[in-house]
Design an enzyme around this catalytic site. Structure first.
Site, PDB file in Angstrom:
ATOM      1  N   THR A 165       7.001  -4.396  -1.752  1.00  0.00           N
ATOM      2  CA  THR A 165       7.502  -3.459  -0.733  1.00  0.00           C
ATOM      3  C   THR A 165       6.422  -3.286   0.319  1.00  0.00           C
ATOM      4  O   THR A 165       5.231  -3.387   0.011  1.00  0.00           O
ATOM      5  CB  THR A 165       7.825  -2.113  -1.418  1.00  0.00           C
ATOM      6  OG1 THR A 165       9.005  -2.287  -2.196  1.00  0.00           O
ATOM      7  CG2 THR A 165       8.039  -0.984  -0.423  1.00  0.00           C
ATOM      8  N   ARG A 193      22.370   0.197  -5.809  1.00  0.00           N
ATOM      9  CA  ARG A 193      21.222   1.056  -6.117  1.00  0.00           C
ATOM     10  C   ARG A 193      20.382   1.283  -4.848  1.00  0.00           C
ATOM     11  O   ARG A 193      20.066   0.352  -4.123  1.00  0.00           O
ATOM     12  CB  ARG A 193      20.377   0.403  -7.214  1.00  0.00           C
ATOM     13  CG  ARG A 193      19.105   1.176  -7.584  1.00  0.00           C
ATOM     14  CD  ARG A 193      17.887   0.699  -6.840  1.00  0.00           C
ATOM     15  NE  ARG A 193      16.651   1.287  -7.344  1.00  0.00           N
ATOM     16  CZ  ARG A 193      15.472   1.171  -6.729  1.00  0.00           C
ATOM     17  NH1 ARG A 193      15.377   0.473  -5.622  1.00  0.00           N
ATOM     18  NH2 ARG A 193      14.413   1.736  -7.215  1.00  0.00           N
ATOM     19  N   ASP A 196      13.607   4.875  -3.390  1.00  0.00           N
ATOM     20  CA  ASP A 196      12.912   5.920  -2.636  1.00  0.00           C
ATOM     21  C   ASP A 196      12.679   5.546  -1.174  1.00  0.00           C
ATOM     22  O   ASP A 196      12.510   6.415  -0.316  1.00  0.00           O
ATOM     23  CB  ASP A 196      11.540   6.174  -3.272  1.00  0.00           C
ATOM     24  CG  ASP A 196      10.685   4.895  -3.243  1.00  0.00           C
ATOM     25  OD1 ASP A 196      11.103   3.909  -3.881  1.00  0.00           O
ATOM     26  OD2 ASP A 196       9.642   4.887  -2.569  1.00  0.00           O
ATOM     27  N   HIS A 218       7.815   2.349  -8.456  1.00  0.00           N
ATOM     28  CA  HIS A 218       9.131   2.512  -9.074  1.00  0.00           C
ATOM     29  C   HIS A 218       9.898   3.657  -8.397  1.00  0.00           C
ATOM     30  O   HIS A 218       9.545   4.824  -8.541  1.00  0.00           O
ATOM     31  CB  HIS A 218       8.950   2.769 -10.564  1.00  0.00           C
ATOM     32  CG  HIS A 218      10.212   2.569 -11.330  1.00  0.00           C
ATOM     33  ND1 HIS A 218      10.660   1.323 -11.701  1.00  0.00           N
ATOM     34  CD2 HIS A 218      11.147   3.442 -11.737  1.00  0.00           C
ATOM     35  CE1 HIS A 218      11.816   1.450 -12.321  1.00  0.00           C
ATOM     36  NE2 HIS A 218      12.129   2.725 -12.359  1.00  0.00           N
ATOM     37  N   GLY A 219      10.929   3.286  -7.654  1.00  0.00           N
ATOM     38  CA  GLY A 219      11.630   4.258  -6.817  1.00  0.00           C
ATOM     39  C   GLY A 219      12.179   5.446  -7.578  1.00  0.00           C
ATOM     40  O   GLY A 219      12.144   6.585  -7.097  1.00  0.00           O
TER      41      GLY A 219
HETATM   42  N1  ASP Z   1       9.864   1.643  -4.147  1.00  0.00           N
HETATM   43  C1  ASP Z   1      10.700   0.476  -4.077  1.00  0.00           C
HETATM   44  C2  ASP Z   1      12.039   0.795  -4.685  1.00  0.00           C
HETATM   45  O1  ASP Z   1      12.080   1.427  -5.721  1.00  0.00           O
HETATM   46  C3  ASP Z   1      10.126  -0.716  -4.794  1.00  0.00           C
HETATM   47  C4  ASP Z   1       8.642  -0.957  -4.619  1.00  0.00           C
HETATM   48  O2  ASP Z   1       7.953  -0.225  -3.935  1.00  0.00           O
HETATM   49  O3  ASP Z   1       8.147  -1.942  -5.227  1.00  0.00           O
HETATM   50  O4  ASP Z   1      13.039   0.373  -4.170  1.00  0.00           O
END
Ligand code: ASP
Length: 299
Positions: A165, A193, A196, A218-219
């Site tokens: 990301t 889905r 965040d 992890h969102g």
């Molecule tokens: N935060 C991002 C999500 O959950 C994924 C990431 O930052 O790797 O969609």
């Protein structure tokens, strides 16, 4: 002396996989930071800088955003992005984008061309056309590495997450801050889905009264502790920037969460904190000094 301006970018927090291209991710972050910094140096706004820096990373197939995004369980790309500026707290966000080359530019269009903050689905696609944004066949975003990853995941669920990301935070010479974040989300996610990244206050937040934050990880964890706004609130009540970032990351313990963030304070301090193995990042501070790192011991 001219007023300070700074930029920081990240290329995703997460575990270090055997095939992780950390050094290349670090270099990609450097190029994005330079692109944003050039705009700031030329008198551009923090908003211009973070959107440009994130667009550079979206176009780099190495990162899980724009071209190079991970695939959902149906083998499709669904991208999320958001942007926020700290002067008047305007924000724009998009989710489940399938055809727009630079979702961060679409998020900006939501902020600047509509009365709304968050668009998804066919309405977001219509806005992209209205704004003249570049579109592509959804398959154009799929790179061989992610297609191979999908095959592996299809045969063996529960592989470690793919970092990648992207996000940027900046302070411009007029004293305004901005943040932007963009992602393909979590690999093999359920169709529909939303993480965040497009949620204001979770993946992205900016307020001239405190600073700007872009989060990654992890969102589902980040959402539950409203990570970006939590860090900004801690800054606003007077915590030093490092303490604010650390306390926000510490909150993740409540949800057993893994994530990272980059933060720029309204006075131009830059702080990056994460509780994962890696978070590729690059930053250019008030003196114009450029630095970059990938994991704890890199550079
Ligand atoms: N935060 C991002 C999500 O959950 C994924 C990431 O930052 O790797 O969609």
């Amino acid at each position: 002396m001219s007023a300070p301006f700074v930029i920081a970018v990240h290329g995703g927090a997460g575990p270090i996989a055997p095939d992780d291209e950390g050094e290349a991710a670090r270099r990609g972050c450097v190029l994005a930071a330079r692109a944003g910094h050039a705009l700031l140096r030329a008198g551009g706004s923090a908003l211009d800088a973070v959107v440009e820096a994130v667009a550079v990373l979206e176009d780099d197939p190495l990162f899980n955003a724009g071209t190079g995004s991970v695939l959902n369980e149906d083998g499709e790309v669904e991208m999320d992005a958001s942007v926020m500026e700290g002067e008047s707290l305007r924000a724009g966000a998009v989710a489940l984008v399938r055809t727009v080359k630079n979702p961060v530019r679409l998020a900006r269009a939501v902020m600047e061309r509509t009365q709304h903050v968050f668009l998804a689905g066919s309405g977001a696609s219509a806005l992209a056309r209205e704004a003249g944004l570049q579109e592509a066949d959804p398959r154009a975003f799929v790179v061989p590495k992610m297609a191979a990853r999908w095959e592996r995941e299809y045969n063996k669920r529960g592989l470690p997450p793919v970092p990648g990301t992207v996000g940027a935070v900046a302070l411009d010479a007029r004293g305004h801050v901005a943040a932007a974040t963009s992602t393909g989300g979590i690999s093999f996610k359920r169709r529909g889905r939303i993480g965040d990244t497009p949620l204001v206050g979770c993946g992205t937040y900016a307020d001239d009264a405190s600073g700007a934050v872009s989060a990654t990880g992890h969102g589902e964890h980040i959402i539950r502790v409203v990570l970006a706004k939590t860090a900004c609130d801690l800054l606003e009540v007077g915590l030093p920037a490092e303490r604010a970032a650390e306390a926000a990351i510490a909150k993740l313990q409540r949800v057993d969460g893994s994530a990272g963030l980059i933060l720029v304070s309204r006075t131009g301090e830059i702080v990056m904190r994460y509780n994962t193995d890696r978070m590729a990042r690059a930053w250019i501070d008030v003196s114009g000094r450029e630095r970059s790192a990938f994991s704890r011991d890199a550079l």
